[in-house]
Design a protein around this motif. Structure first.
Motif, PDB file in Angstrom:
ATOM      1  N   HIS A  40      -1.898  -0.610  -6.087  1.00 55.11           N
ATOM      2  CA  HIS A  40      -0.872  -1.314  -5.321  1.00 55.11           C
ATOM      3  C   HIS A  40       0.512  -0.743  -5.635  1.00 55.11           C
ATOM      4  CE1 HIS A  40      -0.976  -3.460  -9.159  1.00 55.11           C
ATOM      5  NE2 HIS A  40       0.285  -3.745  -8.944  1.00 55.11           N
ATOM      6  N   LYS A  41       1.410  -0.950  -4.693  1.00 61.91           N
ATOM      7  CA  LYS A  41       2.762  -0.420  -4.825  1.00 61.91           C
ATOM      8  C   LYS A  41       3.675  -1.527  -5.355  1.00 61.91           C
ATOM      9  CE  LYS A  41       5.953   2.485  -2.283  1.00 61.91           C
ATOM     10  NZ  LYS A  41       6.199   3.142  -1.007  1.00 61.91           N
ATOM     11  N   ASN A  42       4.415  -1.216  -6.400  1.00 62.14           N
ATOM     12  CA  ASN A  42       5.351  -2.171  -6.971  1.00 62.14           C
ATOM     13  C   ASN A  42       6.549  -2.280  -6.034  1.00 62.14           C
ATOM     14  OD1 ASN A  42       7.280  -3.542  -8.487  1.00 62.14           O
ATOM     15  ND2 ASN A  42       6.585  -2.608 -10.412  1.00 62.14           N
ATOM     16  N   GLU A  44       9.466  -3.553  -6.460  1.00 59.39           N
ATOM     17  CA  GLU A  44      10.771  -3.344  -7.091  1.00 59.39           C
ATOM     18  C   GLU A  44      11.054  -1.863  -7.360  1.00 59.39           C
ATOM     19  OE1 GLU A  44      10.729  -5.737 -10.586  1.00 59.39           O
ATOM     20  OE2 GLU A  44      10.450  -7.597  -9.466  1.00 59.39           O
ATOM     21  N   SER A  45      10.089  -1.187  -7.971  1.00 61.85           N
ATOM     22  CA  SER A  45      10.318   0.213  -8.342  1.00 61.85           C
ATOM     23  C   SER A  45       9.834   1.190  -7.282  1.00 61.85           C
ATOM     24  CB  SER A  45       9.614   0.529  -9.669  1.00 61.85           C
ATOM     25  OG  SER A  45       8.211   0.430  -9.514  1.00 61.85           O
ATOM     26  N   ARG A  47       6.871   2.384  -7.136  1.00 66.25           N
ATOM     27  CA  ARG A  47       5.840   3.243  -7.718  1.00 66.25           C
ATOM     28  C   ARG A  47       4.464   2.594  -7.550  1.00 66.25           C
ATOM     29  NH1 ARG A  47       7.675   5.407 -13.443  1.00 66.25           N
ATOM     30  NH2 ARG A  47       7.072   7.420 -12.628  1.00 66.25           N
ATOM     31  N   TRP A  48       3.465   3.456  -7.523  1.00 63.30           N
ATOM     32  CA  TRP A  48       2.093   2.977  -7.373  1.00 63.30           C
ATOM     33  C   TRP A  48       1.501   2.683  -8.744  1.00 63.30           C
ATOM     34  CZ3 TRP A  48      -0.494   1.629  -3.079  1.00 63.30           C
ATOM     35  CH2 TRP A  48       0.070   1.997  -1.858  1.00 63.30           C
ATOM     36  N   ALA A  49       0.815   1.563  -8.824  1.00 59.06           N
ATOM     37  CA  ALA A  49       0.121   1.176 -10.051  1.00 59.06           C
ATOM     38  C   ALA A  49      -1.379   1.366  -9.819  1.00 59.06           C
ATOM     39  CB  ALA A  49       0.407  -0.278 -10.396  1.00 59.06           C
ATOM     40  N   LYS A  52      -6.585  -2.437 -11.415  1.00 54.53           N
ATOM     41  CA  LYS A  52      -6.737  -3.144 -12.687  1.00 54.53           C
ATOM     42  C   LYS A  52      -8.094  -2.830 -13.312  1.00 54.53           C
ATOM     43  CE  LYS A  52      -6.150  -7.806 -14.527  1.00 54.53           C
ATOM     44  NZ  LYS A  52      -5.871  -9.200 -14.157  1.00 54.53           N
TER      45      LYS A  52
END
Length: 189
Positions: A40-42, A44-45, A47-49, A52
């Motif tokens: 998923h894409k954050n 706020e930043s 960036r992709w995480a 989990k």
């Protein structure tokens, strides 16, 4: 409770507990939860995480869910297609699991995040690796030359009996001719 059922239950509780603690009213509604099987894409930043759960862990959860008949409780992801989940949910509704449906951790959830299945050319005919390619991998030289050598060997072996017979007659005549020359004195041993 079986180990497979316990694994699926722990997964659901781990994903739903923070949401229900924050807002207990959501237990009656259909809450929207971030899909832990997808990156998923954050916001706020930007960036992709990563997901989990790793692909290996996803596969283990899916095996456990299949064994316990709770496949419809898992979110879609790379290891579990949405079509499979739909089929599992229809079969789960028809089966007699009314006691499990009453528990809060089996409630319906809307998973946030869209899983897009990649279409692989040739998957329908069973050839996924070389689909759309002109030829197979380079391979070893003996693999590339095998057809040519087989053709040459077959051509040489086609009339081998005639060649052997001709060789034996010529060799036999050659030996007799040499003996004649020795006897007549034309050739010295």
């Amino acid at each position: 409770m079986s180990a497979a059922l316990q694994a699926v239950k722990q997964f659901r509780i781990r994903e739903l507990a923070p949401l229900l603690k924050a807002d207990p009213k959501l237990s009656t509604a259909r809450p929207k939860v971030l899909n832990p099987f997808l990156p998923h894409k954050n916001p706020e930043s930007g960036r992709w995480a990563p997901p989990k759960y790793s692909l290996r862990r996803q596969a283990e959860l899916i095996k456990s869910a299949r064994a316990s008949g709770l496949l419809h409780l898992l979110p879609p992801g790379p290891k579990l297609a949405p079509k499979t989940i739909e089929d599992a949910s229809t079969s789960a509704q028809t089966s007699a699991e009314a006691t499990e449906q009453a528990k809060w951790w089996t409630a319906a959830i809307e998973w946030d995040g869209e899983f897009k299945e990649k279409e692989v050319k040739g998957a329908d005919v069973g050839n996924r690796l070389y689909a759309g390619k002109k030829r197979m991998f380079k391979g070893h030289k003996w693999e590339r030359m095998a057809d040519k050598r087989t053709w040459k060997r077959d051509m040489l072996m086609k009339h081998m009996s005639k060649r052997i017979a001709r060789f034996k007659t010529v060799r036999g005549l050659g030996g007799a001719l040499r003996l004649w020359r020795v006897l007549t004195g034309d050739c010295v041993l």
